[in-house]
Design a protein around this motif. Structure first.
Motif, PDB file in Angstrom:
ATOM      1  N   LEU A  77      40.719  14.608  56.525  1.00 22.81           N
ATOM      2  CA  LEU A  77      41.419  14.771  55.255  1.00 22.81           C
ATOM      3  C   LEU A  77      41.393  16.201  54.735  1.00 22.81           C
ATOM      4  O   LEU A  77      42.432  16.708  54.287  1.00 22.81           O
ATOM      5  CB  LEU A  77      40.861  13.807  54.199  1.00 22.81           C
ATOM      6  N   PRO A  78      40.250  16.914  54.760  1.00 17.07           N
ATOM      7  CA  PRO A  78      40.278  18.300  54.259  1.00 17.07           C
ATOM      8  C   PRO A  78      41.301  19.169  54.994  1.00 17.07           C
ATOM      9  O   PRO A  78      42.031  19.937  54.369  1.00 17.07           O
ATOM     10  CB  PRO A  78      38.841  18.787  54.490  1.00 17.07           C
ATOM     11  N   LEU A  79      41.364  19.019  56.323  1.00 20.91           N
ATOM     12  CA  LEU A  79      42.317  19.798  57.095  1.00 20.91           C
ATOM     13  C   LEU A  79      43.748  19.393  56.766  1.00 20.91           C
ATOM     14  O   LEU A  79      44.626  20.236  56.575  1.00 20.91           O
ATOM     15  CB  LEU A  79      42.051  19.620  58.586  1.00 20.91           C
ATOM     16  N   ALA A  80      43.987  18.085  56.688  1.00 25.58           N
ATOM     17  CA  ALA A  80      45.329  17.595  56.360  1.00 25.58           C
ATOM     18  C   ALA A  80      45.751  18.075  54.977  1.00 25.58           C
ATOM     19  O   ALA A  80      46.897  18.505  54.774  1.00 25.58           O
ATOM     20  CB  ALA A  80      45.361  16.071  56.427  1.00 25.58           C
ATOM     21  N   ASP A  81      44.839  18.011  54.020  1.00 25.92           N
ATOM     22  CA  ASP A  81      45.157  18.460  52.667  1.00 25.92           C
ATOM     23  C   ASP A  81      45.442  19.959  52.650  1.00 25.92           C
ATOM     24  O   ASP A  81      46.325  20.427  51.916  1.00 25.92           O
ATOM     25  CB  ASP A  81      44.003  18.123  51.723  1.00 25.92           C
ATOM     26  N   TYR A  82      44.726  20.700  53.470  1.00 25.40           N
ATOM     27  CA  TYR A  82      45.003  22.134  53.578  1.00 25.40           C
ATOM     28  C   TYR A  82      46.433  22.360  54.077  1.00 25.40           C
ATOM     29  O   TYR A  82      47.156  23.212  53.555  1.00 25.40           O
ATOM     30  CB  TYR A  82      44.002  22.801  54.519  1.00 25.40           C
ATOM     31  N   PHE A  83      46.848  21.574  55.082  1.00 20.48           N
ATOM     32  CA  PHE A  83      48.203  21.720  55.610  1.00 20.48           C
ATOM     33  C   PHE A  83      49.257  21.335  54.566  1.00 20.48           C
ATOM     34  O   PHE A  83      50.412  21.753  54.677  1.00 20.48           O
ATOM     35  CB  PHE A  83      48.387  20.864  56.859  1.00 20.48           C
ATOM     36  N   HIS A 186      44.997  18.699  46.901  1.00 26.40           N
ATOM     37  CA  HIS A 186      44.631  20.109  46.941  1.00 26.40           C
ATOM     38  C   HIS A 186      43.142  20.355  46.743  1.00 26.40           C
ATOM     39  O   HIS A 186      42.689  21.484  46.919  1.00 26.40           O
ATOM     40  CB  HIS A 186      45.426  20.945  45.922  1.00 26.40           C
ATOM     41  N   GLN A 187      42.349  19.334  46.420  1.00 29.97           N
ATOM     42  CA  GLN A 187      40.904  19.520  46.303  1.00 29.97           C
ATOM     43  C   GLN A 187      40.223  19.608  47.671  1.00 29.97           C
ATOM     44  O   GLN A 187      39.467  20.561  47.920  1.00 29.97           O
ATOM     45  CB  GLN A 187      40.275  18.400  45.473  1.00 29.97           C
ATOM     46  N   PRO A 188      40.438  18.645  48.589  1.00 24.74           N
ATOM     47  CA  PRO A 188      39.751  18.729  49.887  1.00 24.74           C
ATOM     48  C   PRO A 188      40.072  19.999  50.662  1.00 24.74           C
ATOM     49  O   PRO A 188      39.259  20.463  51.464  1.00 24.74           O
ATOM     50  CB  PRO A 188      40.256  17.474  50.630  1.00 24.74           C
ATOM     51  N   ALA A 189      41.247  20.585  50.420  1.00 23.66           N
ATOM     52  CA  ALA A 189      41.641  21.804  51.137  1.00 23.66           C
ATOM     53  C   ALA A 189      40.674  22.950  50.909  1.00 23.66           C
ATOM     54  O   ALA A 189      40.531  23.837  51.765  1.00 23.66           O
ATOM     55  CB  ALA A 189      43.051  22.223  50.705  1.00 23.66           C
ATOM     56  N   GLN A 190      39.986  22.945  49.773  1.00 20.06           N
ATOM     57  CA  GLN A 190      39.064  24.029  49.455  1.00 20.06           C
ATOM     58  C   GLN A 190      37.894  24.074  50.437  1.00 20.06           C
ATOM     59  O   GLN A 190      37.246  25.116  50.580  1.00 20.06           O
ATOM     60  CB  GLN A 190      38.548  23.884  48.017  1.00 20.06           C
ATOM     61  N   ARG A 191      37.628  22.958  51.121  1.00 19.73           N
ATOM     62  CA  ARG A 191      36.559  22.942  52.122  1.00 19.73           C
ATOM     63  C   ARG A 191      36.994  23.652  53.404  1.00 19.73           C
ATOM     64  O   ARG A 191      36.162  24.051  54.215  1.00 19.73           O
ATOM     65  CB  ARG A 191      36.144  21.494  52.426  1.00 19.73           C
ATOM     66  N   ILE A 192      38.284  23.799  53.594  1.00 18.31           N
ATOM     67  CA  ILE A 192      38.797  24.509  54.760  1.00 18.31           C
ATOM     68  C   ILE A 192      38.961  25.991  54.463  1.00 18.31           C
ATOM     69  O   ILE A 192      38.563  26.848  55.249  1.00 18.31           O
ATOM     70  CB  ILE A 192      40.150  23.913  55.201  1.00 18.31           C
TER      71      ILE A 192
END
Length: 205
Positions: A77-83, A186-192
């Motif tokens: 999910l973090p990677l997908a949210d980043y995309f 857009h929250q999980p993306a911050q982990r990427i």
């Protein structure tokens, strides 16, 4: 049960999320997050997907006629949210840790962390009333699954639990298959990439 009319919404209709994999003109991979995805019947199982906005994913699909749809699960999910957050036209968008491989049938990039992936070929493109929104009807040329999911001892319930698909519902939020809240868009993306800002072409799909 009494019903009342409300503004048009699908907030109580969970949607499964997919990362679409395409190739840029130079052959490099590009991934984007989408949720307007469903199924139809051609002479076999087919896929319907809509894309809104002038995205790189859209131009790549129109140019090549093929793409992959990679199921989003809790583990990626973090990677997908980043995309779905980074702008597809940013030169450094793909400069993050991501493992991918080529499709088995089509020349499309496939996300290694996804347990279920479709290799899709566009059969029809349909215009909508919105200038930058199109609907693709696609033929499933191949389906890829993690080998562990093919264990005949697994019940359907155990397979779904093992996969851990992520859904979006009730506004801009992520939810687990069994109803746990996983964060806002857009929250999980911050982990990427900490500090990544919402791109101009992100979402809108």
């Amino acid at each position: 049960m009494k019903k009342v009319s409300v503004p048009v919404t699908n907030d109580l209709c969970p949607q499964t999320l997919f990362v679409y994999g395409t190739r840029n003109e130079d052959g490099t991979p590009d991934f984007g997050l989408f949720c307007w995805f469903s199924y139809c019947w051609l002479d076999q199982l087919g896929v319907i997907c809509a894309i809104g906005g002038t995205k790189r994913t859209l131009s790549n699909i129109r140019r090549t006629g093929v793409f992959s749809a990679n199921l989003v699960v809790e583990d990626n999910l973090p990677l997908a949210d980043y995309f779905g957050t980074a702008d597809g036209r940013d030169a450094d968008k793909m400069q993050v840790p991501v493992q991918w491989e080529s499709g088995a049938v089509l020349d499309v990039p496939v996300l290694s962390s996804s347990p279920c992936c479709f290799e899709l070929q566009v059969e029809h493109e349909l215009a909508t009333n919105e200038e930058d929104c199109v609907v693709f009807i696609c033929r499933v040329r191949n389906t890829l699954k993690d080998e562990a999911l093919l264990d005949p001892k697994l019940t359907p319930a155990q397979q779904l639990e093992a996969v851990g698909a992520v859904r979006t519902a009730h506004g801009e939020e992520y939810w687990s298959w069994d109803g746990r809240w996983l964060g806002s868009w857009h929250q999980p993306a911050q982990r990427i990439k900490p500090g990544v800002e919402i791109g101009a072409a992100a979402r809108g799909n």
